[in-house]
Design a protein around this motif. Structure first.
Motif, PDB file in Angstrom:
ATOM      1  N   MET A 170     -10.233   4.106  -9.735  1.00 47.33           N
ATOM      2  CA  MET A 170     -10.781   3.189  -8.734  1.00 47.33           C
ATOM      3  C   MET A 170      -9.916   3.232  -7.475  1.00 47.33           C
ATOM      4  O   MET A 170      -8.684   3.206  -7.564  1.00 47.33           O
ATOM      5  N   GLU A 171     -10.546   3.320  -6.316  1.00 42.29           N
ATOM      6  CA  GLU A 171      -9.800   3.373  -5.052  1.00 42.29           C
ATOM      7  C   GLU A 171      -9.099   2.045  -4.781  1.00 42.29           C
ATOM      8  O   GLU A 171      -9.561   0.984  -5.200  1.00 42.29           O
ATOM      9  N   ARG A 172      -7.997   2.140  -4.057  1.00 43.66           N
ATOM     10  CA  ARG A 172      -7.114   0.977  -3.908  1.00 43.66           C
ATOM     11  C   ARG A 172      -7.156   0.427  -2.485  1.00 43.66           C
ATOM     12  O   ARG A 172      -7.092   1.178  -1.506  1.00 43.66           O
ATOM     13  N   LEU A 173      -7.227  -0.902  -2.397  1.00 44.45           N
ATOM     14  CA  LEU A 173      -7.341  -1.619  -1.126  1.00 44.45           C
ATOM     15  C   LEU A 173      -6.248  -2.674  -1.046  1.00 44.45           C
ATOM     16  O   LEU A 173      -6.139  -3.533  -1.933  1.00 44.45           O
ATOM     17  N   LEU A 174      -5.453  -2.619   0.018  1.00 47.20           N
ATOM     18  CA  LEU A 174      -4.415  -3.621   0.262  1.00 47.20           C
ATOM     19  C   LEU A 174      -4.846  -4.491   1.446  1.00 47.20           C
ATOM     20  O   LEU A 174      -5.125  -3.963   2.534  1.00 47.20           O
ATOM     21  N   ILE A 175      -4.893  -5.799   1.229  1.00 48.15           N
ATOM     22  CA  ILE A 175      -5.288  -6.740   2.280  1.00 48.15           C
ATOM     23  C   ILE A 175      -4.099  -7.636   2.593  1.00 48.15           C
ATOM     24  O   ILE A 175      -3.645  -8.411   1.733  1.00 48.15           O
ATOM     25  N   VAL A 228      -8.140  -4.303  -5.706  1.00 43.60           N
ATOM     26  CA  VAL A 228      -7.740  -5.051  -4.517  1.00 43.60           C
ATOM     27  C   VAL A 228      -6.393  -5.729  -4.738  1.00 43.60           C
ATOM     28  O   VAL A 228      -6.186  -6.425  -5.742  1.00 43.60           O
ATOM     29  N   PHE A 229      -5.507  -5.573  -3.759  1.00 41.98           N
ATOM     30  CA  PHE A 229      -4.231  -6.285  -3.719  1.00 41.98           C
ATOM     31  C   PHE A 229      -4.258  -7.165  -2.469  1.00 41.98           C
ATOM     32  O   PHE A 229      -4.356  -6.644  -1.356  1.00 41.98           O
ATOM     33  N   HIS A 230      -4.172  -8.466  -2.655  1.00 43.05           N
ATOM     34  CA  HIS A 230      -4.281  -9.383  -1.518  1.00 43.05           C
ATOM     35  C   HIS A 230      -2.992 -10.161  -1.352  1.00 43.05           C
ATOM     36  O   HIS A 230      -2.565 -10.890  -2.257  1.00 43.05           O
ATOM     37  N   GLU A 231      -2.370 -10.016  -0.174  1.00 46.86           N
ATOM     38  CA  GLU A 231      -1.130 -10.728   0.153  1.00 46.86           C
ATOM     39  C   GLU A 231      -1.224 -11.163   1.615  1.00 46.86           C
ATOM     40  O   GLU A 231      -0.807 -10.431   2.507  1.00 46.86           O
ATOM     41  N   SER A 232      -1.768 -12.323   1.862  1.00 54.12           N
ATOM     42  CA  SER A 232      -1.907 -12.802   3.238  1.00 54.12           C
ATOM     43  C   SER A 232      -0.545 -12.998   3.884  1.00 54.12           C
ATOM     44  O   SER A 232       0.376 -13.542   3.267  1.00 54.12           O
ATOM     45  N   TRP A 233      -0.444 -12.573   5.116  1.00 57.47           N
ATOM     46  CA  TRP A 233       0.814 -12.735   5.851  1.00 57.47           C
ATOM     47  C   TRP A 233       1.179 -14.208   6.014  1.00 57.47           C
ATOM     48  O   TRP A 233       2.368 -14.549   6.146  1.00 57.47           O
ATOM     49  N   LEU A 234       0.195 -15.106   5.972  1.00 55.51           N
ATOM     50  CA  LEU A 234       0.508 -16.529   6.062  1.00 55.51           C
ATOM     51  C   LEU A 234       1.104 -17.050   4.762  1.00 55.51           C
ATOM     52  O   LEU A 234       1.919 -17.978   4.773  1.00 55.51           O
ATOM     53  N   LEU A 241       5.954 -10.523   8.283  1.00 56.15           N
ATOM     54  CA  LEU A 241       5.242  -9.306   8.626  1.00 56.15           C
ATOM     55  C   LEU A 241       6.012  -8.129   8.050  1.00 56.15           C
ATOM     56  O   LEU A 241       7.249  -8.133   8.037  1.00 56.15           O
ATOM     57  N   VAL A 242       5.291  -7.126   7.596  1.00 52.56           N
ATOM     58  CA  VAL A 242       5.925  -5.974   6.951  1.00 52.56           C
ATOM     59  C   VAL A 242       6.384  -4.981   8.014  1.00 52.56           C
ATOM     60  O   VAL A 242       5.650  -4.673   8.954  1.00 52.56           O
ATOM     61  N   ASP A 243       7.606  -4.491   7.863  1.00 53.84           N
ATOM     62  CA  ASP A 243       8.104  -3.455   8.763  1.00 53.84           C
ATOM     63  C   ASP A 243       7.165  -2.245   8.686  1.00 53.84           C
ATOM     64  O   ASP A 243       6.797  -1.806   7.582  1.00 53.84           O
ATOM     65  N   PRO A 244       6.728  -1.694   9.840  1.00 50.57           N
ATOM     66  CA  PRO A 244       5.750  -0.592   9.821  1.00 50.57           C
ATOM     67  C   PRO A 244       6.161   0.603   8.980  1.00 50.57           C
ATOM     68  O   PRO A 244       5.336   1.198   8.277  1.00 50.57           O
ATOM     69  N   GLU A 245       7.446   0.970   9.031  1.00 56.44           N
ATOM     70  CA  GLU A 245       7.896   2.117   8.236  1.00 56.44           C
ATOM     71  C   GLU A 245       7.895   1.774   6.755  1.00 56.44           C
ATOM     72  O   GLU A 245       7.466   2.578   5.915  1.00 56.44           O
ATOM     73  N   ALA A 246       8.345   0.550   6.424  1.00 54.93           N
ATOM     74  CA  ALA A 246       8.329   0.122   5.021  1.00 54.93           C
ATOM     75  C   ALA A 246       6.904   0.016   4.508  1.00 54.93           C
ATOM     76  O   ALA A 246       6.619   0.325   3.342  1.00 54.93           O
ATOM     77  N   LEU A 247       5.991  -0.392   5.379  1.00 49.18           N
ATOM     78  CA  LEU A 247       4.580  -0.468   4.991  1.00 49.18           C
ATOM     79  C   LEU A 247       4.071   0.924   4.638  1.00 49.18           C
ATOM     80  O   LEU A 247       3.349   1.105   3.640  1.00 49.18           O
ATOM     81  N   TYR A 288      -7.171   2.174   1.427  1.00 48.72           N
ATOM     82  CA  TYR A 288      -7.743   1.326   2.482  1.00 48.72           C
ATOM     83  C   TYR A 288      -6.794   0.160   2.737  1.00 48.72           C
ATOM     84  O   TYR A 288      -6.242  -0.422   1.796  1.00 48.72           O
ATOM     85  N   LEU A 289      -6.652  -0.209   4.013  1.00 51.85           N
ATOM     86  CA  LEU A 289      -5.725  -1.264   4.409  1.00 51.85           C
ATOM     87  C   LEU A 289      -6.423  -2.217   5.358  1.00 51.85           C
ATOM     88  O   LEU A 289      -7.152  -1.789   6.254  1.00 51.85           O
ATOM     89  N   VAL A 290      -6.182  -3.513   5.153  1.00 50.93           N
ATOM     90  CA  VAL A 290      -6.707  -4.532   6.061  1.00 50.93           C
ATOM     91  C   VAL A 290      -5.537  -5.389   6.525  1.00 50.93           C
ATOM     92  O   VAL A 290      -4.745  -5.878   5.705  1.00 50.93           O
ATOM     93  N   ILE A 291      -5.415  -5.569   7.849  1.00 45.18           N
ATOM     94  CA  ILE A 291      -4.319  -6.361   8.419  1.00 45.18           C
ATOM     95  C   ILE A 291      -4.888  -7.420   9.358  1.00 45.18           C
ATOM     96  O   ILE A 291      -6.054  -7.366   9.751  1.00 45.18           O
ATOM     97  N   GLU A 292      -4.031  -8.352   9.715  1.00 43.16           N
ATOM     98  CA  GLU A 292      -4.371  -9.345  10.739  1.00 43.16           C
ATOM     99  C   GLU A 292      -3.251  -9.457  11.759  1.00 43.16           C
ATOM    100  O   GLU A 292      -3.485  -9.406  12.958  1.00 43.16           O
TER     101      GLU A 292
END
Length: 319
Positions: free
Chosen positions: A1-6, A24-30, A35-41, A52-56
């Motif tokens: 199954m394909e993986r989605l991080l939100i 689905v892995f859901h971890e709201s920034w709130l 906020l995740v460091d871009p390189e660490a992300l 697949y990635l979803v950000i706010e």
């Protein structure tokens, strides 16, 4: 199954819908309060094989894409992608990026409408009068507290995108004449407004409301020359971008009475400092950048991202 991080706020109903198709892995920034460091992300996306990635609020930059070979889609829960995603890097790595334009259009439009009503009827001042124990029958009635009606007045909307159209629909329902100017629209959708040039709008409007993007051409659009052309007693509203307005010029016009009242949800310095001259102005309504702060906005962007992701996966699997 394909993986989605939100990493964004997301509606439970749409999370459940996505779980039928993705892991689905859901971890709201709130919720995480960080906020995740871009390189660490990027390292995480690679290590967990995220497709697949979803950000706010997080940032997906060149180093993120370079470290995440599995990534094929980034959804941005914002009206504008802005600096949150390096689009050139996304293109180089073949990653599709979508945003959620109009997610907060209703919220911002309703705030603008609320501002118009509050300015027309001096609601904040009337509230303070009662709360301060100064309610005297001699002070109320049709004198200083009479206010004006919106019906029959003219509203000028600068910008007729998703928010501007939502405002226009509501103002038409209040029997206002609605003027609009937008360099990208030769005609108003569904006849929502009379399209005019900027000078005509400024001269004829009783209320002027900003709903345009910030560009080099619109920076300081509202300056002393702009305000000098406006009707005496005009009301001015900004729920868009602070840099559209020369705040010193607007403050001067308010002090002279040429501008009757102002409502600002966006400010050059946020939060406003204690010595801000705006805090001493009785005829200014000031709110702390809450235009899109509706609990319904999360549902709107969740739906838009879910539909976009489902569409993308469908097309991708057909290829």
């Amino acid at each position: 199954m394909e993986r989605l991080l939100i990493l964004a706020q997301f509606s439970p109903a749409y999370l459940e819908r996505l779980r039928r198709r993705f892991e689905v892995f859901h971890e709201s920034w709130l919720d995480t309060a960080e906020l995740v460091d871009p390189e660490a992300l990027g390292r995480r996306l690679r290590g967990e094989r995220i497709d697949y990635l979803v950000i706010e609020a997080d940032f997906v930059l060149a180093e993120t894409f370079a470290a995440a070979p599995n990534l094929r889609f980034v959804g941005v829960c914002r009206g504008e992608i802005g600096p949150h995603v390096d689009l050139d890097a996304a293109a180089r790595h073949g990653v599709t990026v979508v945003s959620t334009p109009g997610r907060n259009a209703v919220a911002v439009a309703e705030l603008a409408l609320g501002f118009m009503l509050a300015l027309a009827r001096r609601l904040p001042q009337a509230h303070d009068l009662v709360r301060g124990g100064h309610w005297d029958s001699a002070l109320t009635g049709y004198g200083a507290w009479g206010g004006i009606e919106l019906a029959g007045r003219t509203a000028g909307l600068i910008g007729l995108g998703a928010v501007g159209c939502a405002v226009a629909r509501r103002l038409r329902g209040l029997e206002m004449r609605v003027l609009a100017t937008d360099p990208f629209l030769p005609a108003a959708p569904d006849g929502l407004a009379e399209m005019v040039d900027l000078a005509t709008l400024v001269r004829q409007s009783d209320f002027i409301s900003l709903h345009c993007p910030l560009t080099p051409a619109t920076r300081n659009l509202v300056d002393a020359a702009f305000l000098a052309q406006a009707k005496p007693g005009v009301f001015f509203i900004n729920t868009a971008r602070a840099a559209l307005v020369d705040e010193d010029a607007l403050l001067d016009a308010l002090h002279t009475g040429h501008v009757a009242g102002v409502a600002l949800d966006v400010h050059r310095i946020e939060p406003l400092p204690p010595n801000s001259p705006w805090l001493a102005v009785d005829r200014a309504i000031l709110t702390p950048h809450i235009g899109g702060a509706s609990v319904d906005v999360v549902g709107h962007h969740s739906r838009l991202i879910t539909e976009a992701l489902e569409h993308f996966v469908g097309l991708d699997h057909q290829a």
